[in-house]
Design a protein around this motif. Sequence first.
Motif, PDB file in Angstrom:
ATOM      1  N   THR A   1      30.599  88.740 -17.709  1.00 58.26           N
ATOM      2  CA  THR A   1      30.770  89.489 -18.952  1.00 58.26           C
ATOM      3  C   THR A   1      31.681  88.731 -19.908  1.00 58.26           C
ATOM      4  O   THR A   1      31.430  88.683 -21.121  1.00 58.26           O
ATOM      5  N   PHE A   2      32.724  88.132 -19.383  1.00 56.78           N
ATOM      6  CA  PHE A   2      33.656  87.334 -20.185  1.00 56.78           C
ATOM      7  C   PHE A   2      32.939  86.167 -20.857  1.00 56.78           C
ATOM      8  O   PHE A   2      33.056  85.963 -22.066  1.00 56.78           O
TER       9      PHE A   2
ATOM     10  N   SER B   1      29.729  85.771 -21.396  1.00 60.41           N
ATOM     11  CA  SER B   1      28.729  86.287 -22.328  1.00 60.41           C
ATOM     12  C   SER B   1      29.372  86.772 -23.625  1.00 60.41           C
ATOM     13  O   SER B   1      28.887  86.490 -24.722  1.00 60.41           O
ATOM     14  N   ALA B   2      30.453  87.509 -23.516  1.00 61.51           N
ATOM     15  CA  ALA B   2      31.143  88.017 -24.707  1.00 61.51           C
ATOM     16  C   ALA B   2      31.676  86.875 -25.558  1.00 61.51           C
ATOM     17  O   ALA B   2      31.622  86.934 -26.792  1.00 61.51           O
ATOM     18  N   ALA B   3      32.165  85.838 -24.918  1.00 61.66           N
ATOM     19  CA  ALA B   3      32.701  84.699 -25.657  1.00 61.66           C
ATOM     20  C   ALA B   3      31.621  83.964 -26.427  1.00 61.66           C
ATOM     21  O   ALA B   3      31.890  83.373 -27.477  1.00 61.66           O
TER      22      ALA B   3
ATOM     23  N   GLU C   1      34.311  87.973 -30.006  1.00 63.64           N
ATOM     24  CA  GLU C   1      35.469  87.127 -29.696  1.00 63.64           C
ATOM     25  C   GLU C   1      36.705  87.938 -29.310  1.00 63.64           C
ATOM     26  O   GLU C   1      37.468  87.528 -28.442  1.00 63.64           O
TER      27      GLU C   1
ATOM     28  N   ASP D   1      36.766  90.857 -27.810  1.00 62.44           N
ATOM     29  CA  ASP D   1      36.560  91.328 -26.443  1.00 62.44           C
ATOM     30  C   ASP D   1      36.828  90.204 -25.451  1.00 62.44           C
ATOM     31  O   ASP D   1      37.484  90.414 -24.419  1.00 62.44           O
ATOM     32  N   ALA D   2      36.329  89.024 -25.755  1.00 61.23           N
ATOM     33  CA  ALA D   2      36.546  87.874 -24.879  1.00 61.23           C
ATOM     34  C   ALA D   2      38.036  87.549 -24.762  1.00 61.23           C
ATOM     35  O   ALA D   2      38.526  87.236 -23.672  1.00 61.23           O
TER      36      ALA D   2
ATOM     37  N   ALA E   1      39.671  81.489 -23.659  1.00 60.33           N
ATOM     38  CA  ALA E   1      38.611  82.109 -24.465  1.00 60.33           C
ATOM     39  C   ALA E   1      37.813  81.044 -25.219  1.00 60.33           C
ATOM     40  O   ALA E   1      36.582  81.153 -25.337  1.00 60.33           O
TER      41      ALA E   1
ATOM     42  N   ALA F   1      35.562  79.397 -22.730  1.00 64.05           N
ATOM     43  CA  ALA F   1      34.487  80.329 -22.382  1.00 64.05           C
ATOM     44  C   ALA F   1      33.429  80.366 -23.480  1.00 64.05           C
ATOM     45  O   ALA F   1      32.228  80.460 -23.191  1.00 64.05           O
ATOM     46  N   ARG F   2      33.861  80.282 -24.726  1.00 65.77           N
ATOM     47  CA  ARG F   2      32.898  80.244 -25.839  1.00 65.77           C
ATOM     48  C   ARG F   2      32.024  78.995 -25.738  1.00 65.77           C
ATOM     49  O   ARG F   2      30.794  79.075 -25.831  1.00 65.77           O
TER      50      ARG F   2
ATOM     51  N   GLY G   1      29.780  79.377 -22.691  1.00 67.67           N
ATOM     52  CA  GLY G   1      28.792  80.419 -22.934  1.00 67.67           C
ATOM     53  C   GLY G   1      27.680  79.970 -23.871  1.00 67.67           C
ATOM     54  O   GLY G   1      26.500  80.259 -23.633  1.00 67.67           O
TER      55      GLY G   1
END
Length: 157
Positions: A97-98, A100-102, A107, A109-110, A127, A130-131, A134
């Motif tokens: 989920t982390f 995916s959100a990133a 952003e 939420d991540a 973060a 993760a972006r 992702g």
Amino acid sequence: MTVQDHPRGGTPVGHMGDLGAVEAAAVHFLRLWADGQTGRDAAVRELVEALGEKAGLATALAFEALFDLCARHGRRPLMRHDVLCGCLGADEACFATFISAAAEPAEEDAMLMAFLLVRADLAPILAGLARDVGMSLRRFALTKTREPARLRLKTLH
């Protein structure tokens, strides 16, 4: 039974088949990366094959940095299931989920999830990684879900 006997982060909360392509890829690569050098080599090969050498290696480096931050500075160790296990653990679901959100326009939420994973001073770095991971996993998922044109044609006779 104590908490140490059965860490909650490993509790099955679903199945790998329940995940979207990006989330499934995030868990798949988390499991491979945590499986030692053989798993890491397999992950790099998969990424390079799907994304090309330059993008695949860049994704592998970003994933390595992300994994290293979680491993060295995590609030607690992340639990995972075996590479071939069909179960989805609680920590794996959160990780997916982390990532995916990133990669989405979520952003904030991540960033909140990053604060739960690592120390506050490292959350923005996590973060950002993760972006990057992702976004690459979105491209990776596209290469894995493409059907050959012949399968999209409907045969009438």
